[in-house]
Design a protein around this motif. Sequence first.
Motif, PDB file in Angstrom:
ATOM      1  N   VAL A  90       3.389   3.278 -42.644  1.00 26.27           N
ATOM      2  CA  VAL A  90       3.889   4.667 -42.594  1.00 26.27           C
ATOM      3  C   VAL A  90       3.130   5.462 -41.538  1.00 26.27           C
ATOM      4  O   VAL A  90       3.738   6.180 -40.732  1.00 26.27           O
ATOM      5  N   ILE A  91       1.821   5.320 -41.517  1.00 28.74           N
ATOM      6  CA  ILE A  91       1.028   6.043 -40.509  1.00 28.74           C
ATOM      7  C   ILE A  91       1.415   5.590 -39.101  1.00 28.74           C
ATOM      8  O   ILE A  91       1.594   6.417 -38.199  1.00 28.74           O
ATOM      9  N   ALA A  92       1.561   4.288 -38.919  1.00 28.07           N
ATOM     10  CA  ALA A  92       1.947   3.771 -37.605  1.00 28.07           C
ATOM     11  C   ALA A  92       3.300   4.321 -37.176  1.00 28.07           C
ATOM     12  O   ALA A  92       3.502   4.684 -36.009  1.00 28.07           O
ATOM     13  N   MET A  93       4.242   4.405 -38.112  1.00 23.90           N
ATOM     14  CA  MET A  93       5.568   4.901 -37.766  1.00 23.90           C
ATOM     15  C   MET A  93       5.559   6.406 -37.500  1.00 23.90           C
ATOM     16  O   MET A  93       6.332   6.897 -36.672  1.00 23.90           O
ATOM     17  N   LEU A  94       4.688   7.140 -38.167  1.00 30.02           N
ATOM     18  CA  LEU A  94       4.561   8.570 -37.863  1.00 30.02           C
ATOM     19  C   LEU A  94       3.991   8.756 -36.457  1.00 30.02           C
ATOM     20  O   LEU A  94       4.476   9.599 -35.689  1.00 30.02           O
ATOM     21  N   VAL A  95       3.000   7.955 -36.109  1.00 34.11           N
ATOM     22  CA  VAL A  95       2.428   8.019 -34.764  1.00 34.11           C
ATOM     23  C   VAL A  95       3.490   7.658 -33.727  1.00 34.11           C
ATOM     24  O   VAL A  95       3.617   8.306 -32.684  1.00 34.11           O
ATOM     25  N   TYR A  96       4.272   6.641 -34.029  1.00 37.95           N
ATOM     26  CA  TYR A  96       5.365   6.219 -33.147  1.00 37.95           C
ATOM     27  C   TYR A  96       6.375   7.358 -32.966  1.00 37.95           C
ATOM     28  O   TYR A  96       6.812   7.646 -31.843  1.00 37.95           O
ATOM     29  N   GLY A  97       6.719   8.031 -34.043  1.00 38.43           N
ATOM     30  CA  GLY A  97       7.647   9.167 -33.968  1.00 38.43           C
ATOM     31  C   GLY A  97       7.093  10.294 -33.118  1.00 38.43           C
ATOM     32  O   GLY A  97       7.821  10.914 -32.330  1.00 38.43           O
ATOM     33  N   VAL A  98       5.796  10.558 -33.252  1.00 36.10           N
ATOM     34  CA  VAL A  98       5.158  11.597 -32.432  1.00 36.10           C
ATOM     35  C   VAL A  98       5.224  11.210 -30.954  1.00 36.10           C
ATOM     36  O   VAL A  98       5.529  12.044 -30.096  1.00 36.10           O
ATOM     37  N   TYR A  99       4.983   9.937 -30.678  1.00 35.55           N
ATOM     38  CA  TYR A  99       5.055   9.474 -29.284  1.00 35.55           C
ATOM     39  C   TYR A  99       6.471   9.654 -28.736  1.00 35.55           C
ATOM     40  O   TYR A  99       6.648  10.107 -27.597  1.00 35.55           O
ATOM     41  N   LEU A 105       7.441  12.002 -25.628  1.00 39.10           N
ATOM     42  CA  LEU A 105       8.063  11.348 -24.485  1.00 39.10           C
ATOM     43  C   LEU A 105       9.420  11.950 -24.137  1.00 39.10           C
ATOM     44  O   LEU A 105       9.715  12.211 -22.975  1.00 39.10           O
ATOM     45  N   THR A 106      10.244  12.188 -25.142  1.00 38.38           N
ATOM     46  CA  THR A 106      11.608  12.653 -24.883  1.00 38.38           C
ATOM     47  C   THR A 106      11.719  14.172 -24.761  1.00 38.38           C
ATOM     48  O   THR A 106      12.629  14.661 -24.104  1.00 38.38           O
ATOM     49  N   LEU A 107      10.807  14.894 -25.398  1.00 36.82           N
ATOM     50  CA  LEU A 107      10.898  16.352 -25.385  1.00 36.82           C
ATOM     51  C   LEU A 107       9.888  17.011 -24.449  1.00 36.82           C
ATOM     52  O   LEU A 107      10.006  18.208 -24.169  1.00 36.82           O
ATOM     53  N   SER A 108       8.897  16.265 -23.997  1.00 31.97           N
ATOM     54  CA  SER A 108       7.815  16.818 -23.166  1.00 31.97           C
ATOM     55  C   SER A 108       7.192  18.042 -23.827  1.00 31.97           C
ATOM     56  O   SER A 108       7.140  19.123 -23.244  1.00 31.97           O
ATOM     57  N   VAL A 109       6.748  17.852 -25.054  1.00 32.00           N
ATOM     58  CA  VAL A 109       6.090  18.920 -25.805  1.00 32.00           C
ATOM     59  C   VAL A 109       4.644  18.506 -26.070  1.00 32.00           C
ATOM     60  O   VAL A 109       4.319  17.315 -26.047  1.00 32.00           O
ATOM     61  N   PRO A 110       3.779  19.473 -26.347  1.00 26.39           N
ATOM     62  CA  PRO A 110       2.382  19.144 -26.654  1.00 26.39           C
ATOM     63  C   PRO A 110       2.274  18.346 -27.962  1.00 26.39           C
ATOM     64  O   PRO A 110       3.176  18.383 -28.810  1.00 26.39           O
ATOM     65  N   SER A 170       3.875  16.521 -33.311  1.00 22.73           N
ATOM     66  CA  SER A 170       3.427  16.176 -34.663  1.00 22.73           C
ATOM     67  C   SER A 170       4.145  17.018 -35.710  1.00 22.73           C
ATOM     68  O   SER A 170       4.552  16.505 -36.763  1.00 22.73           O
ATOM     69  N   ALA A 171       4.326  18.303 -35.425  1.00 16.20           N
ATOM     70  CA  ALA A 171       5.022  19.183 -36.366  1.00 16.20           C
ATOM     71  C   ALA A 171       6.477  18.758 -36.538  1.00 16.20           C
ATOM     72  O   ALA A 171       7.014  18.787 -37.654  1.00 16.20           O
ATOM     73  N   ILE A 172       7.116  18.340 -35.462  1.00 15.95           N
ATOM     74  CA  ILE A 172       8.511  17.886 -35.532  1.00 15.95           C
ATOM     75  C   ILE A 172       8.626  16.652 -36.419  1.00 15.95           C
ATOM     76  O   ILE A 172       9.490  16.576 -37.298  1.00 15.95           O
ATOM     77  N   VAL A 173       7.744  15.695 -36.220  1.00 10.70           N
ATOM     78  CA  VAL A 173       7.790  14.461 -37.005  1.00 10.70           C
ATOM     79  C   VAL A 173       7.432  14.729 -38.464  1.00 10.70           C
ATOM     80  O   VAL A 173       8.053  14.180 -39.375  1.00 10.70           O
ATOM     81  N   MET A 174       6.464  15.594 -38.689  1.00 11.33           N
ATOM     82  CA  MET A 174       6.119  15.931 -40.078  1.00 11.33           C
ATOM     83  C   MET A 174       7.261  16.680 -40.757  1.00 11.33           C
ATOM     84  O   MET A 174       7.498  16.502 -41.956  1.00 11.33           O
TER      85      MET A 174
END
Length: 191
Positions: A142-151, A155-160, A165-169
């Motif tokens: 789960v942690i790995a997939m959250l990190v993957y989602g943040v990446y 990558l796609t949104l060019s956000v900080p 992290s807030a989007i994925v959470m």
Amino acid sequence: MSIQTETLRALYGTWRIARGDANGLGFFEFSINGFWRSFFAAVIVFPAFAFLRWHDLGEAPQDFPVGRYMTVEVIAYVIKWVAFPLVMLHILPMLGRAERYINFITVYNWSSVLQMAVYLVALTFGVLFPSLGAGGFVMVAVIAMLVYGVYIARLTLSVPLPTASAIVMADFLLSMVITSIGIRLAIGQLF
């Protein structure tokens, strides 16, 4: 491009991105048609999802409403696939990233196939090595997939990083709320 070709290319792209290769984005169809076809990932993931929900019933009490539970879970599954893209449709303009919506959702949708595969591997390791604790393998996945989602979001949104992290959470929490409501509906204890 056929749906089979697009699916294979997108899955390869998700694998490349998971390995930290931003060039994986080149394997996705970033168009309105590609966006809609990315929801085919829900069809690919569904058998594993259904198996996991059915497997959960192994420890259910004798009088558990299996039919209602499975029906509600399927409905909740569809809602999860629709809810997050709808939320992001309203959030991304506020972040000044509306033009990146199709790219983000397309990659995010396809990434769910890889995420489910990782989750299933973690569950398998938990079964094969119960002394190590099945929950530990799942937590790492789960942690790995959250990190993957943040990446993917970065990558796609060019956000900080904090924004990604807030989007994925937000997606994670939305999914948990829908799951929780679904389970309570299934057992007839919503209120």
